[in-house]
Design an enzyme around this catalytic site. Sequence first.
Site, short mmCIF file in Angstrom:
data_model
loop_
_atom_site.label_atom_id
_atom_site.label_comp_id
_atom_site.label_asym_id
_atom_site.label_seq_id
_atom_site.Cartn_x
_atom_site.Cartn_y
_atom_site.Cartn_z
N CYS A 144 0.84 -1.19 0.00
CA CYS A 144 0.00 0.00 0.00
C CYS A 144 0.88 1.25 0.00
O CYS A 144 1.49 1.59 1.03
CB CYS A 144 -0.89 -0.04 1.24
SG CYS A 144 -1.61 1.54 1.73
N CYS B 116 0.38 3.87 2.67
CA CYS B 116 0.82 3.46 4.00
C CYS B 116 2.31 3.73 4.16
O CYS B 116 2.78 4.13 5.24
CB CYS B 116 0.56 1.96 4.23
SG CYS B 116 -1.18 1.52 4.05
#
Lengths: 493, 122
Positions: free
Chosen positions: B42, B45
């Site tokens: 991700c 993230c």
Amino acid sequence: VQAHKEEDNPQKAMEGNGLTPVPDSYDYDLIVIGGGSGGLAAAKEAAKYGKKVMVLDFVTPTPQGNSWGLGGTCVNVGCIPKKLMHQAALLGQALQDSRKFGWQFTEEVNHNWMTMTESVQNYIGSLNWGYRVSLRDAKVTYENAYGEFVGPHTIKATNKKGVEKLYTAERFIIATGERPRYLGIPGDKEYCISSDDLFSLPYCPGKTLVVGASYVALECAGFLAGLGLDVTVMVRSILLRGFDQDMANRIGEYMKEHGVNFIREFVPVKVEQVEEGTPGRLKVTAKSTTGDQIIEEEYNTVLLAIGRDPCTRKIGLDKVGVNINEKTGKIPVNDEEQTNVPYIYAVGDILQDKLELTPVAIQAGRLLVRRLYAGATTKCDYVNVPTTVFTPLEYGACGYSEETAVEKFGEENIEVYHSHFWPLEWTVPSRDNNKCYAKIICNIQDNERVIGFHVLGPNAGEVTQGFAAAIKCGLTKEQLDSTVGIHPVCAEV
Amino acid sequence: MGWEEVQVRGYPEFVRTAQSYHGRPIFALFCGDKDAEGRSWCPDCVTAEPIVRKELHNLPDESVFIYCLVGDRAYWKDPNNEFRKNLKLTGVPTLLKYGTPQKLVEEECFKAELVRMLFTED
């Protein structure tokens, strides 16, 4: 006069000679007092133009000790929880209707107040947080503190711990809103609740007496009854003062036929506690307004909804010379929302002679800021503002009531077209076939222009919104007639 | 006492851990799984984590910071995964104050100011 260094702040100068001087450079371009619909809209708009803005928001706890987060009345104790609870009641009705449409469920259907309230409060909490994020993101300074004027261009902010700070600004917008009025009778503050308490009440209110005939009173009485509670409304004189009275009476009739008790022409004179509890038992003594008759009755909860008063009396307006209407507390402003003090403006429910609605406050706040900082000239249009009352049978309106139209134009110059209708969805479950009603009021002398629109029926708010736009464009009866209806919907009538 | 960090992976471990700290302020950062080299699938993230970590010193005393890996990309994309269903997460990264509606989602986690607000204000 002391010689000031550039860094001196008003606080130091105050200590020096005891007077509050006018600062020559300000902490902020704009300070907004009140973080509700009007205040937040104005603050965020000003930040968009790069202004240094502060918002002060503080909720003085209710007599029952209740308080809430950022967002103002609408978000916390008004429109939002009201509509959600109204929806809860409508769903209860839908469950009953559904059996006729073939849904089969054998158990009794019951309502759990705590489940509903928790869900509603969770949603409100996410809105409070959302506002804080969007203010911070827009670089607007927010303080959870009570703001009051102490001198020219200067306010004092006191937080819940009692810590005081002084701030100065070039301009101010007062958007402090209103709070429910109490009756001023023995036992009112100790034992009664208001809409400020209802939507987060940590126990089911039980058998409830609603005092008042405002839309707040009727909407609350409506959904409480819809949730299965025993509800009585005590009305001093007429229902929904200021609204079309024919429509108001239809709303009252419908509520009466659907289980809400009405006590007309009585006012409470005393509220006593019979038994403590959640809910407890209260004894209400009421006197007739037309004679000497006294009645007494016991209720679990007494909800006062007799009106709201502006929060303008304790914010130091006298220190800066802002005029208020001494009787009502409202602030008179010109058509640019400016008070009699040029650098102080006001928006929202506190304005004199203006509508008390969230979208109006938001619009006024935004347009005001655009005029101040973006060179715009558009003023807020307070005419033909649509509204909806979310009583069990919803009522949407835009424009003149029949009485006001007759008063302004003369009975012979207006024409009223009306019709009952039976929503298709109500036919199968055999719900009332003669309660839903719509009328338009036309000005004969102006091409039969539609100057008033009123509809009583499901989804009244959704129906009214479109018609409000049409009325703004100058809708005439002929244009309305030549618009083909959508079928089968209520709005086609 | 200061604050402490706990690292967990997957929904059941997250719930057990949160419950074990009941009574203390709990903050949680949800991120996509990391590969052998420590990189998450991700990308947001990856951006958010250092920003959040830089603000951890602002956590109130006694708080617990739960760093939770939610699973692989396929698990996350499933609209019925437990994080979506039970915690109502809508995206990763999500930084939240457990038990309250206060949370920051995706790009909101990139803003140190907002992270600090979440950690320090009521």
